[in-house]
Design a protein around this motif. Structure first.
Motif, PDB file in Angstrom:
ATOM      1  N   GLN A   1      -6.312  23.428  28.409  1.00 35.82           N
ATOM      2  CA  GLN A   1      -5.906  24.035  29.662  1.00 35.82           C
ATOM      3  C   GLN A   1      -4.384  24.137  29.697  1.00 35.82           C
ATOM      4  O   GLN A   1      -3.683  23.353  29.074  1.00 35.82           O
ATOM      5  N   ASN A   2      -3.885  25.108  30.458  1.00 35.65           N
ATOM      6  CA  ASN A   2      -2.453  25.199  30.686  1.00 35.65           C
ATOM      7  C   ASN A   2      -2.220  25.924  32.004  1.00 35.65           C
ATOM      8  O   ASN A   2      -3.150  26.159  32.766  1.00 35.65           O
TER       9      ASN A   2
ATOM     10  N   CYS B   1      -1.057  29.630  38.247  1.00 35.20           N
ATOM     11  CA  CYS B   1      -2.503  29.398  38.192  1.00 35.20           C
ATOM     12  C   CYS B   1      -2.824  28.477  37.020  1.00 35.20           C
ATOM     13  O   CYS B   1      -2.230  28.580  35.951  1.00 35.20           O
ATOM     14  N   GLN B   2      -3.752  27.579  37.249  1.00 31.60           N
ATOM     15  CA  GLN B   2      -4.247  26.698  36.196  1.00 31.60           C
ATOM     16  C   GLN B   2      -5.240  27.511  35.386  1.00 31.60           C
ATOM     17  O   GLN B   2      -6.146  28.123  35.935  1.00 31.60           O
TER      18      GLN B   2
ATOM     19  N   ASP C   1     -11.131  30.758  34.680  1.00 28.13           N
ATOM     20  CA  ASP C   1     -11.715  29.485  35.125  1.00 28.13           C
ATOM     21  C   ASP C   1     -10.722  28.643  35.909  1.00 28.13           C
ATOM     22  O   ASP C   1     -10.619  27.436  35.735  1.00 28.13           O
ATOM     23  N   THR C   2      -9.990  29.288  36.805  1.00 28.81           N
ATOM     24  CA  THR C   2      -8.950  28.606  37.570  1.00 28.81           C
ATOM     25  C   THR C   2      -9.538  27.606  38.550  1.00 28.81           C
ATOM     26  O   THR C   2     -10.396  27.946  39.349  1.00 28.81           O
ATOM     27  N   ASP C   3      -9.032  26.382  38.506  1.00 28.92           N
ATOM     28  CA  ASP C   3      -9.391  25.358  39.482  1.00 28.92           C
ATOM     29  C   ASP C   3      -8.334  25.223  40.565  1.00 28.92           C
ATOM     30  O   ASP C   3      -8.627  24.758  41.659  1.00 28.92           O
ATOM     31  N   GLY C   4      -7.089  25.591  40.275  1.00 27.40           N
ATOM     32  CA  GLY C   4      -6.043  25.425  41.267  1.00 27.40           C
ATOM     33  C   GLY C   4      -4.936  26.434  41.121  1.00 27.40           C
ATOM     34  O   GLY C   4      -4.689  26.955  40.032  1.00 27.40           O
ATOM     35  N   ILE C   5      -4.277  26.730  42.243  1.00 29.36           N
ATOM     36  CA  ILE C   5      -3.147  27.656  42.265  1.00 29.36           C
ATOM     37  C   ILE C   5      -2.067  27.086  43.183  1.00 29.36           C
ATOM     38  O   ILE C   5      -2.336  26.226  44.032  1.00 29.36           O
TER      39      ILE C   5
END
Length: 186
Positions: free
Chosen positions: A171-172, A157-158, A135-139
């Motif tokens: 989240q991490n 990766c988030q 479920d990555t929102d940002g990299i």
């Protein structure tokens, strides 16, 4: 220096930022509608291009200068023949590669930064010390030497949920030595 705020409404703005001592001023220099929800972008200082992720459509390439207008070409799509699984989320570049997160498949697509050719995909899989990146929102990524742990750079990766699938951990972020990825894609 420019900032590119964008919105799930499809609105994209370009603001010129000027710094004078402790003061920062912002001037609007371009505004356009990408068509639908925008989730991520990457302004590439090396190529002068702006990569814009339209969530359910794919990634578009625009000129990054304020005078570039709104003409665009596709990098890749979520549709038939495309390599991205919606939702298109994060976009970044490091070395000679562009990376795009495919939230729907919990993996990342890789492109040649010069030719924009699709090179393949990879996932950040869990091990004994960490779980998968899902479920990555940002990299983000850099090819800079960051010391002994990341001598050839890092891919970050988030992770939308820390823990086993179906759990609700916080989240991490997952940090991957960039050479593990670049070794696979040349």
């Amino acid at each position: 220096m420019y900032a590119f705020p964008n919105s799930t409404s499809g609105r994209v703005e370009q603001w010129e930022l000027a710094v004078d001592g402790d003061a920062v001023t912002a001037t609007s220099v371009r505004l356009w509608d990408a068509g639908s929800a925008v989730e991520g972008c990457y302004a590439d200082e090396t190529t002068g291009k702006l990569y814009l992720g339209e969530e359910d459509v794919g990634v578009w390439v625009y000129g990054a200068e304020p005078t570039a207008g709104t003409g665009r070409t596709p990098l890749d799509s979520t549709g038939s023949g495309g390599h991205i699984t919606a939702d298109t989320e994060g976009i970044t570049a490091a070395g000679n590669r562009i990376y795009v997160s495919s939230q729907g498949s919990n993996d990342f697509t890789v492109y040649d930064r010069s030719t924009r050719a699709y090179l393949g995909r990879f996932a950040v899989s869990g091990g004994t010390a960490a779980d998968d990146c899902e479920d990555t929102d940002g990299i983000d990524a850099t090819a800079a030497d960051l010391g002994p742990a990341f001598p050839q750079g890092v891919f970050i990766c988030q992770d939308g949920s820390n823990g086993a699938p179906g759990t609700s951990g916080n989240q991490n972020f997952k940090f991957v030595p960039l050479q593990r990825i670049t070794a696979r894609f040349g």
